[in-house]
Design an enzyme around this catalytic site. Sequence first.
Site, PDB file in Angstrom:
ATOM      1  N   GLY A 159       1.210  -5.310   1.097  1.00 51.51           N
ATOM      2  CA  GLY A 159       0.161  -5.396   0.085  1.00 51.51           C
ATOM      3  C   GLY A 159       0.614  -6.095  -1.190  1.00 51.51           C
ATOM      4  CG  LEU A 201      -1.827  -1.212   1.388  1.00 47.53           C
ATOM      5  CD1 LEU A 201      -2.818  -0.968   2.521  1.00 47.53           C
ATOM      6  CD2 LEU A 201      -2.553  -1.544   0.088  1.00 47.53           C
ATOM      7  CG  ASN A 209       6.495  -5.137   5.735  1.00 47.56           C
ATOM      8  OD1 ASN A 209       5.364  -5.120   5.266  1.00 47.56           O
ATOM      9  ND2 ASN A 209       7.386  -4.209   5.467  1.00 47.56           N
ATOM     10  CD  GLU A 210       0.945  -5.829   6.469  1.00 44.47           C
ATOM     11  OE1 GLU A 210       1.750  -6.763   6.681  1.00 44.47           O
ATOM     12  OE2 GLU A 210       0.335  -5.708   5.396  1.00 44.47           O
TER      13      GLU A 210
HETATM   14  N1  CO8 Z   1       4.477   3.705   0.013  1.00 39.60           N
HETATM   15  C1  CO8 Z   1       4.910   4.923  -0.361  1.00 39.60           C
HETATM   16  N2  CO8 Z   1       6.175   5.183  -0.746  1.00 39.60           N
HETATM   17  C2  CO8 Z   1       7.046   4.154  -0.750  1.00 39.60           C
HETATM   18  C3  CO8 Z   1       6.661   2.850  -0.368  1.00 39.60           C
HETATM   19  C4  CO8 Z   1       5.308   2.639   0.039  1.00 39.60           C
HETATM   20  N3  CO8 Z   1       4.853   1.429   0.420  1.00 39.60           N
HETATM   21  N4  CO8 Z   1       7.745   2.036  -0.475  1.00 39.60           N
HETATM   22  C5  CO8 Z   1       8.764   2.813  -0.907  1.00 39.60           C
HETATM   23  N5  CO8 Z   1       8.350   4.096  -1.088  1.00 39.60           N
HETATM   24  C6  CO8 Z   1       9.132   5.234  -1.589  1.00 39.60           C
HETATM   25  C7  CO8 Z   1      10.415   5.468  -0.785  1.00 39.60           C
HETATM   26  O1  CO8 Z   1      10.156   6.270   0.331  1.00 39.60           O
HETATM   27  C8  CO8 Z   1      11.282   6.171  -1.810  1.00 39.60           C
HETATM   28  O2  CO8 Z   1      10.837   7.502  -1.904  1.00 39.60           O
HETATM   29  P1  CO8 Z   1      11.862   8.699  -2.290  1.00 39.60           P
HETATM   30  O3  CO8 Z   1      12.413   8.336  -3.648  1.00 39.60           O
HETATM   31  O4  CO8 Z   1      11.005   9.908  -2.298  1.00 39.60           O
HETATM   32  O5  CO8 Z   1      12.892   8.691  -1.222  1.00 39.60           O
HETATM   33  C9  CO8 Z   1      10.907   5.468  -3.125  1.00 39.60           C
HETATM   34  O6  CO8 Z   1       9.618   4.895  -2.893  1.00 39.60           O
HETATM   35  C10 CO8 Z   1      11.876   4.375  -3.521  1.00 39.60           C
HETATM   36  O7  CO8 Z   1      12.041   3.464  -2.421  1.00 39.60           O
HETATM   37  P2  CO8 Z   1      13.414   2.733  -2.092  1.00 39.60           P
HETATM   38  O8  CO8 Z   1      14.558   3.661  -2.283  1.00 39.60           O
HETATM   39  O9  CO8 Z   1      13.285   2.101  -0.756  1.00 39.60           O
HETATM   40  O10 CO8 Z   1      13.441   1.634  -3.269  1.00 39.60           O
HETATM   41  P3  CO8 Z   1      14.269   0.269  -3.296  1.00 39.60           P
HETATM   42  O11 CO8 Z   1      14.210  -0.180  -4.722  1.00 39.60           O
HETATM   43  O12 CO8 Z   1      15.589   0.411  -2.620  1.00 39.60           O
HETATM   44  O13 CO8 Z   1      13.411  -0.753  -2.388  1.00 39.60           O
HETATM   45  C11 CO8 Z   1      11.379  -1.727  -1.584  1.00 39.60           C
HETATM   46  C12 CO8 Z   1      12.131  -1.139  -2.787  1.00 39.60           C
HETATM   47  C13 CO8 Z   1      12.036  -3.026  -1.140  1.00 39.60           C
HETATM   48  C14 CO8 Z   1       9.936  -1.985  -2.022  1.00 39.60           C
HETATM   49  C15 CO8 Z   1      11.421  -0.730  -0.407  1.00 39.60           C
HETATM   50  O14 CO8 Z   1      11.035   0.552  -0.905  1.00 39.60           O
HETATM   51  C16 CO8 Z   1      10.548  -1.052   0.738  1.00 39.60           C
HETATM   52  O15 CO8 Z   1      10.804  -1.952   1.506  1.00 39.60           O
HETATM   53  N6  CO8 Z   1       9.432  -0.276   0.911  1.00 39.60           N
HETATM   54  C17 CO8 Z   1       8.560  -0.373   2.028  1.00 39.60           C
HETATM   55  C18 CO8 Z   1       7.524  -1.376   1.791  1.00 39.60           C
HETATM   56  C19 CO8 Z   1       6.586  -1.477   2.957  1.00 39.60           C
HETATM   57  O16 CO8 Z   1       6.951  -1.571   4.089  1.00 39.60           O
HETATM   58  N7  CO8 Z   1       5.273  -1.467   2.643  1.00 39.60           N
HETATM   59  C20 CO8 Z   1       4.269  -1.590   3.607  1.00 39.60           C
HETATM   60  C21 CO8 Z   1       3.051  -0.859   3.186  1.00 39.60           C
HETATM   61  S1  CO8 Z   1       1.682  -1.185   4.302  1.00 39.60           S
HETATM   62  C22 CO8 Z   1       0.704  -2.341   3.493  1.00 39.60           C
HETATM   63  O17 CO8 Z   1       0.916  -2.651   2.342  1.00 39.60           O
HETATM   64  C23 CO8 Z   1      -0.430  -3.004   4.198  1.00 39.60           C
HETATM   65  C24 CO8 Z   1      -0.985  -2.196   5.261  1.00 39.60           C
HETATM   66  C25 CO8 Z   1      -2.198  -2.849   5.868  1.00 39.60           C
HETATM   67  C26 CO8 Z   1      -3.035  -1.867   6.612  1.00 39.60           C
HETATM   68  C27 CO8 Z   1      -3.021  -2.088   8.055  1.00 39.60           C
HETATM   69  C28 CO8 Z   1      -4.244  -1.548   8.722  1.00 39.60           C
HETATM   70  C29 CO8 Z   1      -3.921  -0.550   9.755  1.00 39.60           C
END
Ligand code: CO8
Length: 260
Positions: free
Chosen positions: A111, A66, A135-136
């Site tokens: 997500g 998400l 990983n929530e």
């Molecule tokens: N949402 C918004 N922005 C994001 C997200 C995200 N999920 N993930 C990464 N970004 C952004 C980063 O902040 C970065 O922004 P900027 O360029 O402005 O600094 C840009 O995207 C690129 O990210 P990375 O440099 O980290 O890219 P990498 O290629 O090195 O890594 C990954 C890619 C592995 C995907 C890494 O970005 C990562 O681990 N992201 C976090 C993923 C995460 O933790 N997602 C959880 C989302 S919560 C969810 O999906 C379910 C929630 C359920 C709801 C619960 C109810 C309360």
Amino acid sequence: SNDKILVEMDESTGVAVMKMKNPPVNGLSLELLTEFSISLEKLEIDRGCRGLILTSASPKVFSAGLDITEMCGKSAEHYAAFWKAVQEMWLKLFGSNMVTIAAINGSSPAGGCLMAMCCDYRIMADSPKYAIGLNETQLGIVAPFWFKDTMTHTVGSRVTEQSLQLGQMYPAPAALKFGLVDQLVPEDKVQITAAAAMAQWLSVPDHARQITKPMIRKPIVDRLVKQREADIDNFVSFISKESIQKSLQAYMDRLKQKKQ
Ligand code: CO8
């Protein structure tokens, strides 16, 4: 606009390839999710379409899950609309009549993992650099019951309990070991392997397969259908809490700092 979901339909095989395209990391924004559900619905009612391969247009990331910015500093109305779109994506994909195969060509947290688990079969790029999991809890948030149900459906209760509490991300080889993904292949073979697996799944008569699939999935789908509104209210009140907003903000800051 209509550009976050790319669909290529092969009339001769009856297989559609759907690519998520929301650079840089395929964050599941309200816009992407809305487009996803509309595209999936179109394929679902197209009698010529029997199978769906879900993948990412970006190399290295299947989906970052998400879009966290949709859950930070917005109104209650926005949170409700966003959550409804997340539910809709899940109901349509988990409940699809088509054969669905995830071609996981990169990292797939939260997500992203949910979408992959909704599919009938998962093929992942064989690299320890790519990880998948729910990983929530690591973000200080809680995967809702239907995320949990989807994981239990995929890997069973014991692995789900431990994985969810720890918010564990599994590198591809570990994910294969307990069946979170079904097959690992070199990165450049993910698409062709998905097409081959699809051909095998489609060799089963549709009518028989389409009765079998909901025997297992319909009760899981119905559980959310019955409490959709309550689940939205629950999400909105949880995500609006100041303490939760603080942990999400801190997590976003950590993501950005990681780069410097
Ligand atoms: N949402 C918004 N922005 C994001 C997200 C995200 N999920 N993930 C990464 N970004 C952004 C980063 O902040 C970065 O922004 P900027 O360029 O402005 O600094 C840009 O995207 C690129 O990210 P990375 O440099 O980290 O890219 P990498 O290629 O090195 O890594 C990954 C890619 C592995 C995907 C890494 O970005 C990562 O681990 N992201 C976090 C993923 C995460 O933790 N997602 C959880 C989302 S919560 C969810 O999906 C379910 C929630 C359920 C709801 C619960 C109810 C309360």
